[in-house]
Write a protein that holds these residues in place. Structure first.
Motif, PDB file in Angstrom:
ATOM      1  N   UNK A   1       0.824  -1.208   0.000  1.00 15.22           N
ATOM      2  CA  UNK A   1       0.000   0.000   0.000  1.00 15.22           C
ATOM      3  C   UNK A   1       0.860   1.262   0.000  1.00 15.22           C
ATOM      4  N   UNK A   2       0.404   2.258  -0.742  1.00 16.23           N
ATOM      5  CA  UNK A   2       1.025   3.578  -0.666  1.00 16.23           C
ATOM      6  C   UNK A   2       0.600   4.290   0.603  1.00 16.23           C
ATOM      7  N   UNK A   3      -0.677   4.084   0.968  1.00 13.02           N
ATOM      8  CA  UNK A   3      -1.218   4.669   2.194  1.00 13.02           C
ATOM      9  C   UNK A   3      -2.044   3.615   2.909  1.00 13.02           C
ATOM     10  N   UNK A   4      -2.109   3.771   4.210  1.00 10.48           N
ATOM     11  CA  UNK A   4      -2.965   2.909   5.021  1.00 10.48           C
ATOM     12  C   UNK A   4      -3.801   3.783   5.937  1.00 10.48           C
ATOM     13  N   UNK A   5      -5.100   3.491   5.981  1.00 13.24           N
ATOM     14  CA  UNK A   5      -5.990   4.142   6.936  1.00 13.24           C
ATOM     15  C   UNK A   5      -6.326   3.113   8.007  1.00 13.24           C
ATOM     16  N   UNK A   6      -5.961   3.407   9.229  1.00 12.63           N
ATOM     17  CA  UNK A   6      -6.206   2.505  10.352  1.00 12.63           C
ATOM     18  C   UNK A   6      -7.515   2.908  11.006  1.00 12.63           C
ATOM     19  N   UNK A   7      -8.507   2.027  10.935  1.00 13.07           N
ATOM     20  CA  UNK A   7      -9.816   2.327  11.512  1.00 13.07           C
ATOM     21  C   UNK A   7      -9.955   1.675  12.877  1.00 13.07           C
ATOM     22  N   UNK A   8     -10.633   2.357  13.756  1.00 12.47           N
ATOM     23  CA  UNK A   8     -10.888   1.836  15.098  1.00 12.47           C
ATOM     24  C   UNK A   8     -12.197   2.421  15.599  1.00 12.47           C
ATOM     25  N   UNK A   9     -13.152   1.558  15.921  1.00 14.58           N
ATOM     26  CA  UNK A   9     -14.435   1.975  16.479  1.00 14.58           C
ATOM     27  C   UNK A   9     -15.122   3.036  15.623  1.00 14.58           C
ATOM     28  N   UNK A  10     -15.077   2.854  14.299  1.00 11.61           N
ATOM     29  CA  UNK A  10     -15.803   3.750  13.406  1.00 11.61           C
ATOM     30  C   UNK A  10     -15.127   5.060  13.092  1.00 11.61           C
ATOM     31  N   UNK A  11     -13.883   5.209  13.498  1.00 11.81           N
ATOM     32  CA  UNK A  11     -13.132   6.426  13.204  1.00 11.81           C
ATOM     33  C   UNK A  11     -11.784   6.079  12.590  1.00 11.81           C
ATOM     34  N   UNK A  12     -11.162   7.047  11.931  1.00  8.74           N
ATOM     35  CA  UNK A  12      -9.823   6.859  11.373  1.00  8.74           C
ATOM     36  C   UNK A  12      -8.808   7.255  12.435  1.00  8.74           C
ATOM     37  N   UNK A  13      -8.070   6.251  12.938  1.00 12.30           N
ATOM     38  CA  UNK A  13      -7.076   6.514  13.979  1.00 12.30           C
ATOM     39  C   UNK A  13      -5.775   7.049  13.395  1.00 12.30           C
ATOM     40  N   UNK A  14      -5.478   6.708  12.145  1.00 16.41           N
ATOM     41  CA  UNK A  14      -4.263   7.189  11.489  1.00 16.41           C
ATOM     42  C   UNK A  14      -4.421   6.991   9.995  1.00 16.41           C
ATOM     43  N   UNK A  15      -3.771   7.851   9.214  1.00 13.72           N
ATOM     44  CA  UNK A  15      -3.845   7.791   7.753  1.00 13.72           C
ATOM     45  C   UNK A  15      -2.538   8.316   7.192  1.00 13.72           C
ATOM     46  N   UNK A  16      -1.826   7.454   6.452  1.00 11.46           N
ATOM     47  CA  UNK A  16      -0.560   7.871   5.875  1.00 11.46           C
ATOM     48  C   UNK A  16       0.210   6.679   5.364  1.00 11.46           C
ATOM     49  N   UNK A  17       1.442   6.881   4.916  1.00 10.29           N
ATOM     50  CA  UNK A  17       2.263   5.758   4.471  1.00 10.29           C
ATOM     51  C   UNK A  17       2.433   4.741   5.588  1.00 10.29           C
ATOM     52  N   UNK A  18       2.382   3.443   5.275  1.00  8.55           N
ATOM     53  CA  UNK A  18       2.500   2.428   6.332  1.00  8.55           C
ATOM     54  C   UNK A  18       3.738   2.593   7.201  1.00  8.55           C
ATOM     55  N   UNK A  19       4.869   2.983   6.614  1.00  4.62           N
ATOM     56  CA  UNK A  19       6.089   3.138   7.398  1.00  4.62           C
ATOM     57  C   UNK A  19       5.940   4.214   8.468  1.00  4.62           C
TER      58      UNK A  19
END
Length: 277
Positions: A224-242
Protein backbone atom coordinates in the motif's frame (compact mmCIF):
# COMPACT_ATOMS: atom_id res chain seq x y z
CA UNK A 1 -47.02 6.88 -39.83
CA UNK A 2 -44.36 4.83 -38.13
CA UNK A 3 -43.12 5.86 -34.70
CA UNK A 4 -39.38 5.71 -34.09
CA UNK A 5 -38.34 3.27 -31.39
CA UNK A 6 -36.82 5.05 -28.43
CA UNK A 7 -33.45 3.62 -27.44
CA UNK A 8 -32.16 4.58 -23.98
CA UNK A 9 -28.99 6.60 -24.28
CA UNK A 10 -25.87 5.16 -22.73
CA UNK A 11 -23.78 7.34 -20.41
CA UNK A 12 -20.55 8.62 -21.89
CA UNK A 13 -17.38 6.88 -20.66
CA UNK A 14 -15.37 9.10 -18.30
CA UNK A 15 -11.94 10.42 -19.31
CA UNK A 16 -8.85 8.80 -17.85
CA UNK A 17 -7.82 10.50 -14.61
CA UNK A 18 -4.55 12.33 -14.21
CA UNK A 19 -2.08 11.18 -11.53
CA UNK A 20 -3.21 12.43 -8.15
CA UNK A 21 -6.80 13.14 -9.17
CA UNK A 22 -9.27 12.50 -6.35
CA UNK A 23 -11.55 9.68 -7.51
CA UNK A 24 -13.41 9.11 -4.25
CA UNK A 25 -13.64 10.86 -0.92
CA UNK A 26 -15.59 10.72 2.29
CA UNK A 27 -16.09 13.94 4.23
CA UNK A 28 -17.30 13.73 7.83
CA UNK A 29 -19.23 10.57 6.92
CA UNK A 30 -21.55 8.89 9.38
CA UNK A 31 -23.26 5.57 8.81
CA UNK A 32 -25.81 3.94 11.07
CA UNK A 33 -26.87 0.32 10.70
CA UNK A 34 -29.95 -0.22 12.80
CA UNK A 35 -29.30 1.46 16.14
CA UNK A 36 -25.52 1.22 15.86
CA UNK A 37 -23.25 3.98 14.57
CA UNK A 38 -20.69 2.13 12.44
CA UNK A 39 -18.87 5.16 11.03
CA UNK A 40 -18.67 8.40 12.96
CA UNK A 41 -17.18 11.46 11.26
CA UNK A 42 -14.85 9.62 8.87
CA UNK A 43 -12.82 11.51 6.29
CA UNK A 44 -10.73 9.80 3.63
CA UNK A 45 -9.41 10.69 0.17
CA UNK A 46 -8.65 8.24 -2.65
CA UNK A 47 -6.31 9.39 -5.41
CA UNK A 48 -5.44 8.05 -8.86
CA UNK A 49 -2.13 6.22 -8.87
CA UNK A 50 -2.20 4.89 -5.32
CA UNK A 51 -3.17 1.80 -3.34
CA UNK A 52 -5.01 2.69 -0.14
CA UNK A 53 -5.34 -0.11 2.42
CA UNK A 54 -8.14 -0.01 4.98
CA UNK A 55 -7.03 -1.92 8.06
CA UNK A 56 -8.28 -2.35 11.60
CA UNK A 57 -9.89 -4.91 13.90
CA UNK A 58 -13.17 -6.67 13.26
CA UNK A 59 -16.09 -4.28 13.51
CA UNK A 60 -13.95 -1.17 13.00
CA UNK A 61 -15.99 -0.10 9.95
CA UNK A 62 -13.67 -1.07 7.07
CA UNK A 63 -16.27 -2.81 4.88
CA UNK A 64 -18.85 -0.16 5.73
CA UNK A 65 -16.49 2.59 4.59
CA UNK A 66 -15.78 0.69 1.38
CA UNK A 67 -19.51 0.33 0.75
CA UNK A 68 -20.03 4.04 1.35
CA UNK A 69 -17.21 4.96 -1.06
CA UNK A 70 -18.81 2.65 -3.65
CA UNK A 71 -22.15 4.46 -3.21
CA UNK A 72 -23.65 1.08 -2.37
CA UNK A 73 -24.41 2.11 1.21
CA UNK A 74 -26.30 5.29 2.11
CA UNK A 75 -24.75 7.64 4.64
CA UNK A 76 -26.65 9.28 7.47
CA UNK A 77 -24.34 12.27 7.61
CA UNK A 78 -21.54 13.91 5.67
CA UNK A 79 -20.93 13.41 1.97
CA UNK A 80 -19.33 10.82 -0.31
CA UNK A 81 -18.02 12.01 -3.66
CA UNK A 82 -17.14 9.80 -6.61
CA UNK A 83 -15.11 11.44 -9.37
CA UNK A 84 -15.77 14.80 -7.79
CA UNK A 85 -19.56 14.57 -7.65
CA UNK A 86 -21.77 13.62 -4.69
CA UNK A 87 -22.38 9.89 -5.06
CA UNK A 88 -26.17 10.16 -5.09
CA UNK A 89 -26.01 12.38 -8.18
CA UNK A 90 -24.65 9.55 -10.33
CA UNK A 91 -27.00 7.06 -11.95
CA UNK A 92 -26.23 3.35 -11.56
CA UNK A 93 -24.97 3.06 -15.17
CA UNK A 94 -22.73 6.10 -14.68
CA UNK A 95 -21.28 4.67 -11.49
CA UNK A 96 -20.60 1.33 -13.17
CA UNK A 97 -18.31 3.10 -15.64
CA UNK A 98 -16.40 4.82 -12.84
CA UNK A 99 -15.94 2.29 -10.07
CA UNK A 100 -15.89 -1.48 -9.72
CA UNK A 101 -16.54 -3.34 -6.48
CA UNK A 102 -15.37 -6.69 -5.16
CA UNK A 103 -17.54 -7.80 -2.21
CA UNK A 104 -16.30 -10.07 0.56
CA UNK A 105 -18.01 -13.16 -0.84
CA UNK A 106 -19.17 -14.12 -4.31
CA UNK A 107 -22.17 -16.41 -4.80
CA UNK A 108 -24.36 -17.09 -7.83
CA UNK A 109 -27.68 -18.92 -7.99
CA UNK A 110 -27.31 -20.10 -11.60
CA UNK A 111 -24.64 -22.39 -13.10
CA UNK A 112 -22.72 -19.71 -14.99
CA UNK A 113 -19.38 -20.70 -16.48
CA UNK A 114 -16.28 -18.90 -15.26
CA UNK A 115 -15.87 -16.95 -18.49
CA UNK A 116 -19.50 -15.82 -18.31
CA UNK A 117 -18.98 -14.53 -14.78
CA UNK A 118 -15.90 -12.55 -15.82
CA UNK A 119 -17.77 -11.19 -18.85
CA UNK A 120 -20.41 -9.73 -16.52
CA UNK A 121 -17.83 -7.07 -15.74
CA UNK A 122 -18.18 -5.77 -19.29
CA UNK A 123 -21.93 -5.11 -19.02
CA UNK A 124 -21.52 -1.36 -18.27
CA UNK A 125 -19.72 -0.86 -21.59
CA UNK A 126 -22.47 -2.31 -23.79
CA UNK A 127 -23.44 0.20 -26.46
CA UNK A 128 -20.35 2.38 -25.92
CA UNK A 129 -17.37 2.88 -28.19
CA UNK A 130 -15.34 0.57 -25.92
CA UNK A 131 -17.66 -2.41 -26.33
CA UNK A 132 -15.25 -3.81 -28.92
CA UNK A 133 -12.71 -4.34 -26.14
CA UNK A 134 -14.88 -6.94 -24.38
CA UNK A 135 -13.11 -10.09 -25.60
CA UNK A 136 -9.64 -8.70 -24.96
CA UNK A 137 -10.59 -7.36 -21.52
CA UNK A 138 -12.06 -10.69 -20.43
CA UNK A 139 -9.11 -12.71 -21.74
CA UNK A 140 -6.58 -10.40 -20.08
CA UNK A 141 -8.41 -10.39 -16.74
CA UNK A 142 -8.60 -14.19 -16.65
CA UNK A 143 -4.94 -14.52 -17.55
CA UNK A 144 -3.81 -12.02 -14.90
CA UNK A 145 -5.78 -13.81 -12.16
CA UNK A 146 -4.74 -17.27 -13.44
CA UNK A 147 -8.26 -18.59 -14.04
CA UNK A 148 -8.05 -19.16 -17.81
CA UNK A 149 -7.49 -22.90 -17.35
CA UNK A 150 -10.97 -23.39 -15.91
CA UNK A 151 -12.83 -20.82 -18.02
CA UNK A 152 -15.42 -23.41 -19.06
CA UNK A 153 -16.08 -24.80 -15.58
CA UNK A 154 -19.22 -23.85 -13.62
CA UNK A 155 -18.54 -21.12 -11.07
CA UNK A 156 -20.35 -23.21 -8.44
CA UNK A 157 -17.82 -26.06 -8.89
CA UNK A 158 -14.84 -23.93 -7.88
CA UNK A 159 -13.05 -23.80 -4.55
CA UNK A 160 -13.34 -20.72 -2.39
CA UNK A 161 -9.97 -19.41 -3.52
CA UNK A 162 -10.76 -20.02 -7.18
CA UNK A 163 -14.08 -18.18 -6.83
CA UNK A 164 -12.28 -15.24 -5.24
CA UNK A 165 -9.90 -14.98 -8.19
CA UNK A 166 -12.75 -15.22 -10.72
CA UNK A 167 -14.59 -12.45 -8.86
CA UNK A 168 -11.45 -10.31 -9.04
CA UNK A 169 -11.16 -11.06 -12.76
CA UNK A 170 -14.68 -9.68 -13.22
CA UNK A 171 -13.62 -6.46 -11.50
CA UNK A 172 -10.48 -6.17 -13.63
CA UNK A 173 -12.47 -6.81 -16.82
CA UNK A 174 -14.73 -3.88 -15.93
CA UNK A 175 -11.73 -1.58 -16.45
CA UNK A 176 -12.80 1.31 -14.25
CA UNK A 177 -10.35 3.82 -12.80
CA UNK A 178 -11.52 3.18 -9.23
CA UNK A 179 -11.30 -0.35 -7.78
CA UNK A 180 -12.84 -1.09 -4.38
CA UNK A 181 -11.82 -4.51 -3.06
CA UNK A 182 -13.15 -6.02 0.18
CA UNK A 183 -10.76 -8.61 1.61
CA UNK A 184 -9.62 -9.96 -1.78
CA UNK A 185 -6.95 -12.17 -0.17
CA UNK A 186 -9.08 -13.77 2.55
CA UNK A 187 -9.60 -17.14 0.82
CA UNK A 188 -6.26 -17.30 -0.98
CA UNK A 189 -3.05 -19.23 -0.43
CA UNK A 190 0.26 -17.44 0.02
CA UNK A 191 1.15 -17.37 -3.67
CA UNK A 192 -2.18 -15.96 -4.78
CA UNK A 193 -2.26 -13.39 -1.98
CA UNK A 194 0.95 -11.99 -3.40
CA UNK A 195 -0.47 -12.19 -6.93
CA UNK A 196 -3.54 -10.17 -6.00
CA UNK A 197 -1.58 -7.43 -4.25
CA UNK A 198 0.87 -7.23 -7.16
CA UNK A 199 -2.12 -6.70 -9.44
CA UNK A 200 -3.28 -3.89 -7.16
CA UNK A 201 0.14 -2.23 -7.43
CA UNK A 202 0.13 -2.64 -11.22
CA UNK A 203 -3.29 -1.03 -11.53
CA UNK A 204 -2.13 1.91 -9.40
CA UNK A 205 1.01 2.33 -11.50
CA UNK A 206 -1.22 2.37 -14.59
CA UNK A 207 -3.11 5.33 -13.08
CA UNK A 208 -6.04 3.69 -11.28
CA UNK A 209 -7.02 4.21 -7.66
CA UNK A 210 -7.26 1.02 -5.60
CA UNK A 211 -8.89 0.76 -2.18
CA UNK A 212 -8.40 -2.61 -0.52
CA UNK A 213 -9.64 -3.91 2.83
CA UNK A 214 -6.95 -6.08 4.41
CA UNK A 215 -6.47 -7.97 7.65
CA UNK A 216 -2.85 -8.85 6.92
CA UNK A 217 -0.82 -5.85 8.09
CA UNK A 218 2.29 -7.28 6.44
CA UNK A 219 0.62 -7.20 3.03
CA UNK A 220 -0.63 -3.68 3.68
CA UNK A 221 2.85 -2.53 4.65
CA UNK A 222 4.42 -4.17 1.60
CA UNK A 223 2.01 -3.05 -1.11
CA UNK A 224 0.00 0.00 0.00
CA UNK A 225 1.03 3.58 -0.67
CA UNK A 226 -1.22 4.67 2.19
CA UNK A 227 -2.96 2.91 5.02
CA UNK A 228 -5.99 4.14 6.94
CA UNK A 229 -6.21 2.51 10.35
CA UNK A 230 -9.82 2.33 11.51
CA UNK A 231 -10.89 1.84 15.10
CA UNK A 232 -14.44 1.98 16.48
CA UNK A 233 -15.80 3.75 13.41
CA UNK A 234 -13.13 6.43 13.20
CA UNK A 235 -9.82 6.86 11.37
CA UNK A 236 -7.08 6.51 13.98
CA UNK A 237 -4.26 7.19 11.49
CA UNK A 238 -3.84 7.79 7.75
CA UNK A 239 -0.56 7.87 5.88
CA UNK A 240 2.26 5.76 4.47
CA UNK A 241 2.50 2.43 6.33
CA UNK A 242 6.09 3.14 7.40
CA UNK A 243 4.80 6.22 9.23
CA UNK A 244 1.47 5.07 10.69
CA UNK A 245 2.29 1.44 11.54
CA UNK A 246 3.83 1.98 14.95
CA UNK A 247 3.86 -0.69 17.62
CA UNK A 248 2.16 1.63 20.07
CA UNK A 249 -0.72 2.58 17.75
CA UNK A 250 -1.35 -0.93 16.46
CA UNK A 251 -1.16 -2.46 19.93
CA UNK A 252 -3.78 0.02 21.13
CA UNK A 253 -6.07 -0.36 18.10
CA UNK A 254 -6.00 -4.16 18.05
CA UNK A 255 -5.89 -4.59 21.85
CA UNK A 256 -2.99 -6.95 21.25
CA UNK A 257 0.74 -6.34 21.77
CA UNK A 258 2.31 -5.79 18.34
CA UNK A 259 5.92 -5.39 17.28
CA UNK A 260 6.99 -3.35 14.26
CA UNK A 261 10.53 -3.62 12.93
CA UNK A 262 12.45 -3.32 9.64
CA UNK A 263 13.09 -6.32 7.42
CA UNK A 264 16.76 -7.30 7.87
CA UNK A 265 17.40 -7.38 4.10
CA UNK A 266 15.06 -4.77 2.54
CA UNK A 267 14.29 -2.47 5.45
CA UNK A 268 10.55 -2.76 4.71
CA UNK A 269 8.12 -2.60 7.62
CA UNK A 270 7.31 -5.93 9.28
CA UNK A 271 4.40 -6.31 11.69
CA UNK A 272 3.97 -9.28 14.00
CA UNK A 273 2.07 -10.04 17.23
CA UNK A 274 4.32 -9.95 20.26
CA UNK A 275 4.71 -13.44 21.70
CA UNK A 276 6.56 -13.78 24.99
CA UNK A 277 7.41 -17.50 24.96
Amino acid sequence: MRLARLVPSRPAPPPRPAPGDVLAEAEDVRVRLGTRTVLDGVGITVRAGEVLALVGPNGAGKSTLLGALAADLPVSGGVVRVHGRPAEQWSAPELALRRSVLPQSASLSFPFRVEEVVRMGRAPWAGTDLEDEDDAAVAEAMARTEVTAFAARPFSALSGGERARVALARVLAQRTALLLLDEPTAALDLRHQELVLRLCRERARAGDAVVVVLHDLGLAAAYADRAAVLCAGRVAADGPPAEVFSGRLLSEVYDQPVEVFPHPRTGAVLVTPRRDM
